[in-house]
Design a protein around this motif. Structure first.
Motif, short mmCIF file in Angstrom:
data_model
loop_
_atom_site.label_atom_id
_atom_site.label_comp_id
_atom_site.label_asym_id
_atom_site.label_seq_id
_atom_site.Cartn_x
_atom_site.Cartn_y
_atom_site.Cartn_z
N GLN A 59 39.52 4.13 75.70
CA GLN A 59 40.16 3.22 74.76
C GLN A 59 39.09 2.59 73.88
O GLN A 59 38.08 2.10 74.38
N ILE A 60 39.32 2.64 72.58
CA ILE A 60 38.44 2.02 71.59
C ILE A 60 39.19 0.78 71.10
O ILE A 60 40.31 0.90 70.60
N ALA A 61 38.59 -0.39 71.23
CA ALA A 61 39.26 -1.62 70.80
C ALA A 61 38.26 -2.53 70.10
O ALA A 61 37.13 -2.69 70.56
N THR A 62 38.70 -3.14 69.00
CA THR A 62 37.83 -4.04 68.27
C THR A 62 38.63 -5.21 67.71
O THR A 62 39.63 -5.00 67.01
N PRO A 63 38.24 -6.44 68.03
CA PRO A 63 38.96 -7.61 67.53
C PRO A 63 38.65 -7.84 66.05
O PRO A 63 37.56 -7.51 65.57
N PHE A 64 39.63 -8.42 65.34
CA PHE A 64 39.37 -8.72 63.93
C PHE A 64 39.92 -10.06 63.50
O PHE A 64 39.67 -10.50 62.38
N ALA A 65 40.65 -10.75 64.36
CA ALA A 65 41.16 -12.08 64.00
C ALA A 65 41.63 -12.80 65.26
O ALA A 65 41.93 -12.17 66.27
N ASN A 66 41.72 -14.11 65.15
CA ASN A 66 42.36 -14.90 66.19
C ASN A 66 43.86 -14.81 65.91
O ASN A 66 44.32 -15.13 64.81
N ALA A 67 44.64 -14.39 66.88
CA ALA A 67 46.07 -14.15 66.69
C ALA A 67 46.82 -15.41 66.25
O ALA A 67 47.83 -15.32 65.56
N HIS A 68 46.32 -16.57 66.62
CA HIS A 68 47.01 -17.83 66.31
C HIS A 68 46.68 -18.33 64.90
O HIS A 68 47.29 -19.30 64.45
N GLU A 69 45.75 -17.68 64.23
CA GLU A 69 45.31 -18.15 62.91
C GLU A 69 45.83 -17.31 61.75
O GLU A 69 45.49 -17.57 60.61
N VAL A 70 46.63 -16.28 62.04
CA VAL A 70 47.06 -15.37 60.97
C VAL A 70 48.57 -15.20 60.97
O VAL A 70 49.25 -15.48 61.96
N ASP A 71 49.08 -14.73 59.86
CA ASP A 71 50.49 -14.37 59.74
C ASP A 71 50.64 -12.94 60.25
O ASP A 71 50.24 -11.99 59.58
N LEU A 72 51.18 -12.80 61.45
CA LEU A 72 51.24 -11.49 62.10
C LEU A 72 52.05 -10.47 61.30
O LEU A 72 51.69 -9.29 61.26
N ILE A 73 53.12 -10.90 60.65
CA ILE A 73 53.92 -9.97 59.84
C ILE A 73 53.08 -9.41 58.70
O ILE A 73 53.09 -8.20 58.44
N SER A 74 52.32 -10.25 58.03
CA SER A 74 51.45 -9.78 56.93
C SER A 74 50.39 -8.82 57.45
O SER A 74 50.12 -7.80 56.83
N LEU A 76 50.46 -6.95 60.23
CA LEU A 76 51.06 -5.69 60.65
C LEU A 76 51.53 -4.86 59.46
O LEU A 76 51.42 -3.63 59.48
N SER A 77 52.00 -5.50 58.42
CA SER A 77 52.38 -4.78 57.20
C SER A 77 51.16 -4.13 56.57
O SER A 77 51.23 -2.96 56.14
N GLU A 78 50.05 -4.84 56.50
CA GLU A 78 48.81 -4.28 55.94
C GLU A 78 48.35 -3.09 56.78
O GLU A 78 47.99 -2.05 56.24
N ILE A 79 48.38 -3.22 58.08
CA ILE A 79 47.97 -2.12 58.96
C ILE A 79 48.89 -0.92 58.76
O ILE A 79 48.43 0.22 58.70
N GLY A 80 50.18 -1.17 58.61
CA GLY A 80 51.13 -0.10 58.39
C GLY A 80 50.91 0.66 57.10
O GLY A 80 51.19 1.86 57.02
N HIS A 81 50.37 0.00 56.10
CA HIS A 81 50.13 0.64 54.81
C HIS A 81 48.75 1.28 54.68
O HIS A 81 48.56 2.17 53.87
N THR A 82 47.79 0.81 55.47
CA THR A 82 46.41 1.25 55.21
C THR A 82 45.71 1.95 56.37
O THR A 82 44.67 2.56 56.16
N GLU A 123 37.04 -3.95 60.48
CA GLU A 123 36.08 -4.71 59.66
C GLU A 123 36.71 -5.10 58.32
O GLU A 123 36.59 -6.25 57.88
N THR A 124 37.41 -4.18 57.69
CA THR A 124 38.08 -4.47 56.42
C THR A 124 39.17 -5.52 56.61
O THR A 124 39.29 -6.46 55.82
N LEU A 125 39.97 -5.37 57.68
CA LEU A 125 41.01 -6.36 57.96
C LEU A 125 40.42 -7.74 58.21
O LEU A 125 40.94 -8.74 57.71
N GLU A 126 39.36 -7.79 58.98
CA GLU A 126 38.72 -9.08 59.26
C GLU A 126 38.26 -9.75 57.96
O GLU A 126 38.50 -10.94 57.75
N GLU A 127 37.64 -8.97 57.09
CA GLU A 127 37.15 -9.51 55.83
C GLU A 127 38.32 -9.97 54.95
O GLU A 127 38.30 -11.07 54.39
N GLN A 128 39.37 -9.17 54.83
CA GLN A 128 40.51 -9.50 53.99
C GLN A 128 41.32 -10.67 54.53
O GLN A 128 41.76 -11.54 53.78
N ILE A 129 41.55 -10.66 55.83
CA ILE A 129 42.46 -11.63 56.44
C ILE A 129 41.79 -12.97 56.74
O ILE A 129 42.37 -14.02 56.49
#
Length: 135
Positions: A59-74, A76-82, A123-129
């Motif tokens: 399993q390859i896993a890498t954190p990119f945000a604190n789950a309580h600090e972000v809009d999860l729908i946004s 997940l939508s970004e991940i779904g598109h990119t 890394e891109t998600l962390e920077e953007q989000i």
């Protein structure tokens, strides 16, 4: 490569290992998209998993945000598109991008390509989000 031990040997030779345990390695991957940009890093957990007490997976896993600090729908939508490889999960307090692969008959590119894709996407998600470089 077909065993956890062989994969661990490859990782130790190819990446900067920052934590080394029997069932888990942590590595730090460095990114610099432009020579004028400051280098960014991403911590990656590579863990051995056993499915049904018989099949070895990695399993390859890498954190990119604190789950309580972000809009999860946004997010997940970004991940779904990119994102081509991996899926988002909450692990503890963290939002993590992860991907799993069976070890049996695993070729090296079947590990390195997803590793690069998952890590680069996180890394891109962390920077953007978050706008930060914490992980």
């Amino acid at each position: 490569m077909a065993t956890w031990r062989e994969l661990v040997t490859f990782i130790r030779q190819s990446y900067r290992v920052i934590r080394d345990e029997p069932e888990e390695l942590r590595i730090r991957v460095h990114f610099r998209r432009d020579p004028d940009e400051e280098e960014r890093t991403q911590m990656v957990v590579i863990a051995r998993e056993v499915l049904d007490k018989r099949e070895e997976w990695v399993q390859i896993a890498t954190p990119f945000a604190n789950a309580h600090e972000v809009d999860l729908i946004s997010v997940l939508s970004e991940i779904g598109h990119t994102t081509v490889v991996g899926g988002a999960v909450v692990m503890g307090d963290y939002l993590v991008l992860r991907h799993s692969l069976p070890l049996v008959n695993l070729d090296i590119n079947e590990f390195t390509d997803p590793l690069e894709l998952v890590t680069g996407a996180a890394e891109t998600l962390e920077e953007q989000i978050t706008g930060r470089d914490e992980y």
